[in-house]
Enzyme design. Structure first.
Site, PDB file in Angstrom:
ATOM      1  CG  HIS A 212      -0.118   0.058   2.511  1.00  0.00           C
ATOM      2  ND1 HIS A 212       0.458  -1.073   3.058  1.00  0.00           N
ATOM      3  CD2 HIS A 212       0.229   1.092   3.320  1.00  0.00           C
ATOM      4  CE1 HIS A 212       1.117  -0.733   4.148  1.00  0.00           C
ATOM      5  NE2 HIS A 212       1.007   0.572   4.333  1.00  0.00           N
TER       6      HIS A 212
ATOM      7  CG  HIS B  96       7.214   4.613   1.026  1.00  0.00           C
ATOM      8  ND1 HIS B  96       6.808   5.699   1.771  1.00  0.00           N
ATOM      9  CD2 HIS B  96       7.265   3.559   1.884  1.00  0.00           C
ATOM     10  CE1 HIS B  96       6.630   5.316   3.030  1.00  0.00           C
ATOM     11  NE2 HIS B  96       6.887   4.018   3.121  1.00  0.00           N
TER      12      HIS B  96
END
Length: 173
Positions: free
Chosen positions: A34, A115
């Site tokens: 995620h 990220h």
């Protein structure tokens, strides 16, 4: 209860990330790959209705979210986290800002660096070995994400979706 707000990338990106996470990420079994938009925060049941209403409003005002994954990177020396770098863009930045103002006001715990974590809690030598290998690999994914998710943490530490918010005005409260 702890809540967090994330974007889930496509299955293709998740499969790529998981090919590393299963070996190098101690949170592999707790949450799928995620992009964190809002780090874990405490809220009670009474706040949920207002929170979800506000998240639907934010989603309606947010266009589809383009993401571009371009390389492996690391937060070293701050931490030994290895991640897939998601290029910052105006939509991501604005959404992150929205999720840290108004009802969700509060200074973010960390600077926003979009990220997807692929490694954490690695001892120094293993971190250096893994990062020296992955940083040389070519990575390129581009896609558009049309929803973000409010998650809550279970007693065993895993995270599950509480609600999903489709962006671009496709849903309203």
């Amino acid at each position: 209860m702890k809540y967090g707000i994330v974007l889930f990338p496509s299955k293709c990106i998740q499969d790529f990330a998981n090919s590393y996470r299963k070996r190098y990420d101690s949170h592999y079994a707790l949450i799928p790959p995620h992009i964190t938009l809002k780090y874990p925060f405490e809220a009670n049941e009474g706040q949920l209705k207002e929170m979800t209403k506000e998240l639907h409003r934010i989603a309606a005002e947010t266009p589809p979210i383009p993401i571009k994954v371009t390389k492996f990177s690391s937060f070293y020396p701050t931490s030994n986290i290895i991640y897939l770098k998601v290029e910052q863009n105006d939509v991501l930045k604005h959404l992150h800002e929205q999720l840290h103002s108004g009802l969700f006001a509060g200074k973010p715990e960390f600077a926003f660096v979009p990220h997807i974590t692929i490694g954490r809690d690695l001892p120094g030598a293993e971190y250096a070995d893994v990062y020296s290998q992955v940083k040389l690999q070519h990575v390129h994914f581009e896609e558009t994400i049309d929803r973000f998710h409010l998650l809550y943490q279970l007693e065993n530490g895993s995270w599950t979706v509480y609600d999903t918010f489709v962006v671009g005005g496709k849903e309203t409260v």
